[in-house]
Scaffold this motif. Structure first.
Motif, PDB file in Angstrom:
ATOM      1  N   SER A  99       0.822  -1.211   0.000  1.00  9.86           N
ATOM      2  CA  SER A  99       0.000   0.000   0.000  1.00  9.86           C
ATOM      3  C   SER A  99       0.856   1.261   0.000  1.00  9.86           C
ATOM      4  CB  SER A  99      -0.966   0.004   1.188  1.00  9.86           C
ATOM      5  OG  SER A  99      -0.282  -0.010   2.421  1.00  9.86           O
ATOM      6  N   GLY A 130       0.146   4.032  -2.605  1.00  6.48           N
ATOM      7  CA  GLY A 130      -0.182   5.354  -2.093  1.00  6.48           C
ATOM      8  C   GLY A 130       0.840   6.408  -2.463  1.00  6.48           C
ATOM      9  N   THR A 158       0.013   7.459  -5.980  1.00  3.40           N
ATOM     10  CA  THR A 158      -1.170   8.320  -5.936  1.00  3.40           C
ATOM     11  C   THR A 158      -0.802   9.735  -5.512  1.00  3.40           C
ATOM     12  OG1 THR A 158      -2.600   6.440  -5.371  1.00  3.40           O
ATOM     13  CG2 THR A 158      -3.435   8.634  -4.862  1.00  3.40           C
ATOM     14  N   GLY A 215      -2.876   9.694  -0.006  1.00  2.00           N
ATOM     15  CA  GLY A 215      -2.433   8.551  -0.790  1.00  2.00           C
ATOM     16  C   GLY A 215      -2.167   7.334   0.074  1.00  2.00           C
ATOM     17  N   PHE A 216      -1.408   7.501   1.147  1.00  2.00           N
ATOM     18  CA  PHE A 216      -1.056   6.354   1.988  1.00  2.00           C
ATOM     19  C   PHE A 216      -2.277   5.804   2.727  1.00  2.00           C
ATOM     20  CE2 PHE A 216       3.280   8.515   2.102  1.00  2.00           C
ATOM     21  CZ  PHE A 216       3.800   7.684   1.127  1.00  2.00           C
ATOM     22  N   GLU A 242      -5.523   6.141   1.916  1.00  2.95           N
ATOM     23  CA  GLU A 242      -6.513   5.581   0.989  1.00  2.95           C
ATOM     24  C   GLU A 242      -6.040   4.262   0.400  1.00  2.95           C
ATOM     25  OE1 GLU A 242     -10.317   5.771  -0.680  1.00  2.95           O
ATOM     26  OE2 GLU A 242      -9.349   6.987   0.882  1.00  2.95           O
ATOM     27  N   ALA A 243      -4.757   4.147   0.087  1.00  2.00           N
ATOM     28  CA  ALA A 243      -4.234   2.896  -0.465  1.00  2.00           C
ATOM     29  C   ALA A 243      -4.329   1.774   0.560  1.00  2.00           C
ATOM     30  CB  ALA A 243      -2.786   3.082  -0.922  1.00  2.00           C
TER      31      ALA A 243
END
Length: 297
Positions: free
Chosen positions: A48, A52, A55, A144-145, A147-148
């Protein structure tokens, strides 16, 4: 899965010519966030984190001043793996490193950013330590982190997602991002405010192609590198994807989505020997598998 992940994590966190960071010492030294934080669980997962991180960079490159600062003043185009290693190690130090080590590292980054100035192709001046840009960079990293991890590793409750945003605040302030979001609601407000300034660029697609084509992952994990990049695109907010022209060609199919989730879930259950997460828990006198067995109620 654990051995390839261990090799991948070690490869991406081993600096080229820079000092090695000892996350296991000194014993008992606190980090900027505590071991029972959501952040310590989120940042332990290399799958992730990869997703992320991509992203976050997509969102950063959507902002023209940030894009020029990143693309014109970094080694990303020529040495993407080296840049990824530095960025990944900085994230690990911010979350898991002893507070004194993190503060020293971040101060060095701030000094370096003080020399990053210029103009966008449209003639708009920028400086890397502009608080508005720092807030956006910090916001995109947190989003990003978080949500991933939520999408591909382990679902987080709304309260846990808010907590993860809030836990980033001490590090963000050290970087100068004093207005970075501390909750999902604040992230959404910031995205709404920034959206008019976001714009398409061929640099976004150049970055994505670099991430797909550069051999960043070892052995069998390289087979899922392209799906991991598409997974990163998929969690970019839909309104930003529309602005950037990231259409259906970048979507995951059902098999790929399942594969990414399988890899993310596996990485969330297997302690990686020598990783910053494991070494930091040892520093705090906790079992090596502490973050892998702990679940918030």
């Amino acid at each position: 899965m654990a051995d390839p992940l261990s090799r991948a994590a070690a490869r991406l966190l081993t600096p080229d010519g820079g000092p090695a960071i000892d996350f296991s010492a000194p014993a008992g030294a606190p980090a900027l966030t505590s071991p029972d934080s959501v952040s310590w669980r989120v940042f332990k997962n290399p799958v992730s984190l990869f997703v992320g991180g991509v992203t976050a960079v997509i969102l950063e490159l959507a902002e023209p001043r940030v894009r020029s600062g990143v693309w014109d003043h970094s080694s990303f185009k020529a040495q993407p793996l080296k840049r990824l290693k530095r960025t990944g190690l900085a994230a690990m130090v911010t979350v898991y490193g002893p507070r004194e080590t993190a503060e020293k590292m971040i101060a060095g980054v701030v000094r370096m950013h003080g020399h990053v100035t210029g103009e966008t192709p449209a003639g708009v001046a920028y400086q890397a330590n502009d608080p508005v840009l720092l807030d956006w960079v910090q916001a995109t990293a947190s989003f990003g982190f978080i949500e991933a991890y939520h999408a591909y590793a382990h679902a987080l409750t709304p309260a846990e997602r808010d907590a993860a945003f809030a836990e980033a605040a001490p590090g963000a302030r050290l970087y100068g991002a004093t207005g970075a979001p501390t909750s999902q609601a604040e992230w959404k407000r910031q995205l709404t405010l920034m959206l008019p300034s976001l714009e398409p660029s061929e640099i976004v697609f150049e970055f994505l192609e670099i991430m797909r084509a550069t051999p960043l992952l070892p052995g069998p994990l390289r087979l899922i590198q392209k799906p991991l990049v598409r997974a990163a695109v998929e969690i970019v907010p839909i309104e930003v994807r529309a602005r950037l022209g990231l259409g259906e060609a970048w979507a995951l199919n059902g098999v790929e989505r399942g594969l990414v989730r399988l890899a993310g879930a596996a990485a969330d259950k297997a302690p990686i020997k020598g990783s910053p997460a494991v070494e930091a828990t040892r520093r705090m006198g906790l079992p090596a598998d502490y973050l892998y067995r702990r679940r918030a109620v």
